[in-house]
Write an enzyme that holds these catalytic residues in place. Sequence first.
Site, mmCIF file in Angstrom:
data_model
loop_
_atom_site.group_PDB
_atom_site.id
_atom_site.type_symbol
_atom_site.label_atom_id
_atom_site.label_comp_id
_atom_site.label_asym_id
_atom_site.label_seq_id
_atom_site.Cartn_x
_atom_site.Cartn_y
_atom_site.Cartn_z
ATOM 1 N N GLU A 22 0.830 -1.198 0.000
ATOM 2 C CA GLU A 22 0.000 0.000 0.000
ATOM 3 C C GLU A 22 0.872 1.257 0.000
ATOM 4 O OE1 GLU A 22 -3.850 -1.554 2.590
ATOM 5 O OE2 GLU A 22 -2.422 -0.174 3.501
ATOM 6 N N CYS A 23 0.653 2.140 -0.951
ATOM 7 C CA CYS A 23 1.265 3.460 -0.980
ATOM 8 C C CYS A 23 2.783 3.373 -0.796
ATOM 9 C CB CYS A 23 0.620 4.361 0.073
ATOM 10 S SG CYS A 23 0.859 6.130 -0.246
ATOM 11 N N GLY A 24 3.324 3.713 0.363
ATOM 12 C CA GLY A 24 4.754 3.631 0.567
ATOM 13 C C GLY A 24 5.304 2.232 0.346
#
Length: 432
Positions: A319-321
């Site tokens: 997720e994301c990072g």
Amino acid sequence: MHIEVKALLVTAVASGQGKTSVTAALARKLVRQGQRVRVFKCGPDFIDPMILERASGAPVQSLDLWVVGREACRQLLAQAASESDVILIEGVMGLYDGAPSSADLAREFGVPVMAVIDAAAMAQTAGALAHGLRDYGPVAMAGVAANRVASVGHAQMVAASLRDIALLATLPRQSAALPERHLGLVVPGEVAAIDALLDTLADQLVFAADAWEALPPVRIELGAMLPAAAPLLAGKTIAIARDAAFLFIYPANLDTLRQLGADLCFFSPLADQPVPAEADAVYLPGGYPELHGEALSNAAQWRTSIRAAHGAGMPILAECGGMMALADVLTDQSGASWPMAGLLAGAVGMQERLAGLGSQALATAQGELRGHTFHYSALTTALTPSGHTVKHPSGAAGEALYRVGSLTASYFHAYFASNAPAVAAMLSRQSA
């Protein structure tokens, strides 16, 4: 059946007024008085809850009528009420911003609001703001907290302007404040002497004890218990990256994985720790990989292990990072480029403008999985997305979702409790 507890929603006219500082100061002050305090954060957020957890000494969960759900919010409040003397809820943005807003949450559960007003450049106008915040909705206004007050006389002018609204608290201008970064407040571990700073805020918060004691308790209806998640991950071990580069994890996500029957283990890519040998799946949450590009690029053991896990077909949810750390290259804010794990063909670059913000939902075979997005980077890739999230409430296309073998990656932060079976599928080999 119901339970009663003293509760307050701390709100403001906009972001940047000092909601977190006031909430943290009040929580720490009440804890030091021997009160059992539980703090919640309204809306999706990762950073503010870390500060508030440090201030209160208790985990901070999210409350959001759409992402979390009305009945789940009720259960969280009821559980907190059974374990505490005081519940504080920090609002998100301005009182009426968003759909649903902090005002919607306050009205749903009958929680009075305390409006934080940055009084640094005003005096009597504070009364106009307070009355407007109260009457526009309307909401039940418990009182006002005046932030950045210059003197006793200044506080008296603010108090007189409020008329029939109480001045519950004042906080003076701070020589040392909670610093900020592009995603909000920095994490507690990065703030020198954070506990001393929180104690200073608590010491300097002038609180109207009589007005506080006069606040009536809030009645929380217990309602029907939501069904527990089926143990779809029983016997499975989920390895979760957790360090300064991967730290954006809803407490509810960990709770959901445990309710699904999974055993959890944690490891640090920053410390060049490999994917644990006992892992059946890997969860790479969001965080700040862009601040640790050099360390991640030099973490040869971590990079080799995640590639091997992917090659072996192990489910990986990024997720994301977490997704950023799996691209070919990451360019940080200084313009320096660092090679990443290379499971997702493409390059991630930081930018000054916000690239994604707001509540979103992902359609899955198990139903809708809800969550949010908030990022300042962009992924450039030739890969074709397997789908997109949908923005709430507009219904427009949101974040891209990529599937590469056993990898599921997106900027979308999922709130696992909104659809536990969907999360179990993503972390199971049959979903690859």
